[in-house]
Design a protein around this motif. Sequence first.
Motif, short mmCIF file in Angstrom:
data_model
loop_
_atom_site.label_atom_id
_atom_site.label_comp_id
_atom_site.label_asym_id
_atom_site.label_seq_id
_atom_site.Cartn_x
_atom_site.Cartn_y
_atom_site.Cartn_z
N ILE A 187 21.67 57.67 44.12
CA ILE A 187 22.27 57.29 42.84
C ILE A 187 21.78 58.25 41.76
N VAL A 188 22.71 58.87 41.04
CA VAL A 188 22.31 59.79 39.97
C VAL A 188 22.83 59.34 38.61
N THR A 189 23.82 58.43 38.61
CA THR A 189 24.37 57.94 37.35
C THR A 189 24.70 56.46 37.45
N VAL A 190 24.26 55.71 36.45
CA VAL A 190 24.67 54.32 36.29
C VAL A 190 25.36 54.25 34.93
N ASN A 191 26.63 53.89 34.93
CA ASN A 191 27.44 53.92 33.73
C ASN A 191 27.94 52.51 33.40
N ARG A 192 27.25 51.85 32.47
CA ARG A 192 27.62 50.48 32.11
C ARG A 192 28.94 50.44 31.34
N GLN A 193 29.22 51.49 30.59
CA GLN A 193 30.48 51.56 29.86
C GLN A 193 31.66 51.59 30.84
N ALA A 194 31.54 52.39 31.90
CA ALA A 194 32.60 52.45 32.91
C ALA A 194 32.72 51.13 33.65
N LEU A 195 31.60 50.44 33.82
CA LEU A 195 31.63 49.15 34.49
C LEU A 195 32.43 48.14 33.67
N GLU A 196 32.26 48.18 32.35
CA GLU A 196 33.03 47.30 31.47
C GLU A 196 34.53 47.63 31.59
N GLU A 197 34.84 48.91 31.65
CA GLU A 197 36.24 49.33 31.76
C GLU A 197 36.82 48.91 33.10
N ALA A 198 36.02 49.00 34.16
CA ALA A 198 36.49 48.59 35.48
C ALA A 198 36.75 47.09 35.51
N ALA A 199 35.88 46.34 34.86
CA ALA A 199 36.06 44.88 34.83
C ALA A 199 37.32 44.51 34.07
N GLU A 200 37.58 45.21 32.97
CA GLU A 200 38.78 44.95 32.17
C GLU A 200 40.04 45.32 32.95
N ALA A 201 39.98 46.44 33.66
CA ALA A 201 41.13 46.86 34.47
C ALA A 201 41.41 45.84 35.58
N ALA A 202 40.34 45.33 36.19
CA ALA A 202 40.49 44.34 37.26
C ALA A 202 41.08 43.05 36.70
N LYS A 203 40.67 42.68 35.50
CA LYS A 203 41.18 41.46 34.86
C LYS A 203 42.67 41.58 34.60
N LYS A 204 43.09 42.74 34.08
CA LYS A 204 44.50 42.96 33.79
C LYS A 204 45.32 42.96 35.07
N GLN A 205 44.78 43.55 36.11
CA GLN A 205 45.49 43.58 37.39
C GLN A 205 45.65 42.17 37.94
N ALA A 206 44.60 41.36 37.80
CA ALA A 206 44.67 39.98 38.28
C ALA A 206 45.69 39.19 37.48
N GLU A 207 45.73 39.43 36.18
CA GLU A 207 46.70 38.72 35.33
C GLU A 207 48.12 39.10 35.70
N ARG A 208 48.34 40.37 36.02
CA ARG A 208 49.67 40.80 36.43
C ARG A 208 50.06 40.15 37.75
N GLY A 209 49.06 40.01 38.64
CA GLY A 209 49.33 39.42 39.94
C GLY A 209 49.63 37.94 39.86
N GLN A 210 49.22 37.29 38.75
CA GLN A 210 49.47 35.87 38.58
C GLN A 210 50.81 35.59 37.91
N GLY A 211 51.52 36.64 37.56
CA GLY A 211 52.81 36.46 36.93
C GLY A 211 53.81 35.84 37.88
N LYS A 212 54.78 35.18 37.31
CA LYS A 212 55.79 34.53 38.13
C LYS A 212 56.78 35.53 38.68
N THR A 213 57.20 35.30 39.92
CA THR A 213 58.18 36.17 40.55
C THR A 213 59.56 35.86 40.01
N LEU A 214 60.27 36.91 39.61
CA LEU A 214 61.61 36.74 39.07
C LEU A 214 62.61 36.57 40.20
N ASP A 215 63.52 35.63 40.04
CA ASP A 215 64.58 35.43 41.04
C ASP A 215 65.59 36.56 40.94
#
Length: 215
Positions: A187-215
Amino acid sequence: MTLTPRLFPLIGLATALAACSPAPSDILVPDDQREPLVQVVEKEAKADPAENCLLLVWSEQEEPDVEFDRAHDAVNGGAISCATGTSPSQFEAAIETLREAAQSGDKTRMLEQVGLPLLYIDAEGERRELTEDQVDTLFDEVFDQRMVSVLRDLDLSQMTVDQDQGAYFELGSLWLVVDDTGGKPRIVTVNRQALEEAAEAAKKQAERGQGKTLD
């Protein structure tokens, strides 16, 4: 311990090995073993640049895990062997050690996997290069519960490689670079800022996945 990527230029590898040029003779092996090694490398060299990178990596290892390396060399960003100068099995060993250390809470074992100086980027983007003593003092901040959770779930298949830079997880939250003395990723780099961004990206992806399927 100073860490530098042990890298091989991809274009040069593909050209040299595909043409069976004398380039492999530059590999550091005893003179009495050089000719057989060159013959093996030239005989096995293929048009696939990744295979050629693996051949050069294996030539520096006493007991390469050929089957595993061939099956796991391709990850996000390209071939592990071409981008980092070492084999997938070396990364897998390092990842397994990190997972076990994180799961057990073994601070000493985790610190053994850290390269120095360690680049630490906090949640606000402030960058600091930490010495061994500083990493020890700030251990609970650098490797807090969220980062330890990342370490517990490390998986080679989720790794991304960046030519001349190393390998990373979670959008660059954790970077590993190959040690210049033994080919061991640390390990040469620990980036907490990138970790926050990854968590936010994962949250948005999860929210998109919870959307209702259109008929």
